[in-house]
Design a protein around this motif. Sequence first.
Motif, short mmCIF file in Angstrom:
data_model
loop_
_atom_site.label_atom_id
_atom_site.label_comp_id
_atom_site.label_asym_id
_atom_site.label_seq_id
_atom_site.Cartn_x
_atom_site.Cartn_y
_atom_site.Cartn_z
N TYR A 1 24.73 24.89 76.08
CA TYR A 1 25.83 24.11 75.87
C TYR A 1 25.35 22.62 76.20
CZ TYR A 1 29.72 20.87 76.81
OH TYR A 1 30.67 19.65 76.79
N ILE B 1 28.66 32.65 82.96
CA ILE B 1 29.22 32.60 81.63
C ILE B 1 29.47 34.13 81.28
CG2 ILE B 1 29.25 31.56 79.39
CD1 ILE B 1 27.43 29.43 80.43
N LYS C 1 31.91 31.17 76.59
CA LYS C 1 31.24 29.81 76.04
C LYS C 1 32.35 28.73 75.69
CE LYS C 1 27.11 31.75 74.87
NZ LYS C 1 25.80 31.94 73.64
#
Length: 520
Positions: free
Chosen positions: A31, A102, A7
């Motif tokens: 995010y 991710i 991340k």
Amino acid sequence: MRTFETKEKLSVFDAVFEPVTIIKDDGCFIYFNHSFRIFTQMAPRLLKEATVFTVINSTRFDFKNFVLEAFKNDREMLSEEIDFIVNKDKKFAVLKAMPVLIGKELAVQILFNDLSVERRLYDKYKINMEELKIAYQQILNSDKLSTLGELTASISHEITNPLTVAKGNLEVLEYCLKDKTTDPELKKQSLQSSVRNLWSSLKRIHSIIYNMRSFLHSAEDKREYIRLEDVIDSSIELVRSLYLESGIKLLKNVTDINSVGLINRIKVEQVLVNLLKNAYDAIKASSEQNKLVSINLVRDQEDEKTIIDVMDNGDGISEENQKNIFNMFFTTKKVGEGTGLGLSICTRILDSHNGKLTLLSSRKGETIFRIELPAIEASSYSYSESNLNRLVNKNGFKILVVDNEVEVLNVFNTIFKDTEYIFIGSTDPKEALKFVDGMNVDLIITDYEMPGLNGTEFVHKLRDKGITTPVFYLSSGSNLSKYKYDKDSLNISGFIVKPFGKDQIIDTIEKVLEEKRGAK
């Protein structure tokens, strides 16, 4: 698919100016960058407690399905321009969604191309343009009222004459009905003559009032195919009494009775009345004994335009005034006699028709104002294309209709209004041939019976030029045999029988253009 190991690697978006967020399939935020926080006007703590589906609220766009499609199909998605509510504020944006990894977790990155500022400026521009349009229309109406006010006295006199005739004939009718001694046959002839005179007088009064009402009518920007001689005649009718009263000759010379324009009749009539009124004012004040004003119509085949000249044999316009005559509020008349709007408005009206107004000549004994209007093939293409640009889904298929009857062209003009088609009208097959030499069209519909060239001769010339565009004949059923004869040899696509309906035309065109639409 773009991959981020952790991340922390998402910080690459921190410096991006556009709002960017990355979410899970349930809409929770993984995010968001600083631009996204500004875009939503929400604190980071509140964003972390919410989902993207609660933050972005659109009633006309299925945002959730858009995001899930990106997850499901593992491909980049691009939205159209959408509007939605963010924290009670209306926003406009184009969204780009793409799946990303991710670590091993599948997510979706959404980029917001924020168009809110541009859209608000555009909306403000539209409002300003609408206000300008209203103001311009008020100026047009003011000029028309001013012109008609100056003509009122002579128009009143013009109406008085047929009223006097009507009154006299009514008295004759009354006498004949009471008279018991006159021979019945003579009485019958007298009655018939009086009735004819009454009708003639009433028609004259109706014509004067009709022309006045038409002249004052609010001129929406509606264009139609009109014979230009008809527009000249109705303009002359409005000023005729003024000229007769002053003993000034007003002549009309038309070298091409078939000249047709795609115009707003009321606006072009306003131009002609202004020029005829100006010519009257100029020559009335001149020392010329044989006062003459002429209006001449000619078609310039070489430059593909129609020319209308308004000429007077007065004293001319001084060089100093020639520099200013087209400026708004410039006038050489006394205070209260002129607004100074006439020629400026005339110029703007003709500009909107892709035409122009010029002072061709001005010396003692000859002042000529020239109106130039483009050929109807070019003007109809330009007008249809400008209308097409207002539509969202537009392919711009060009359809040429050739028919010497302006009424038929006006029917097609109405049929193709607000469609994806660019309609090009022509009343002259020879002019139509010139047009297709320089412009590719997707379909041609031609009347069969036309002066100059019939349908067979017209298509022969098309095919000789190597033009393979699909062609339909348009005619009454009596010419069906001509279509059957030419169908194979000239590759005629079909036959449209007059009269026809909108659905029939659209369905016919759709079948022919389906293949081309797929190609485009």
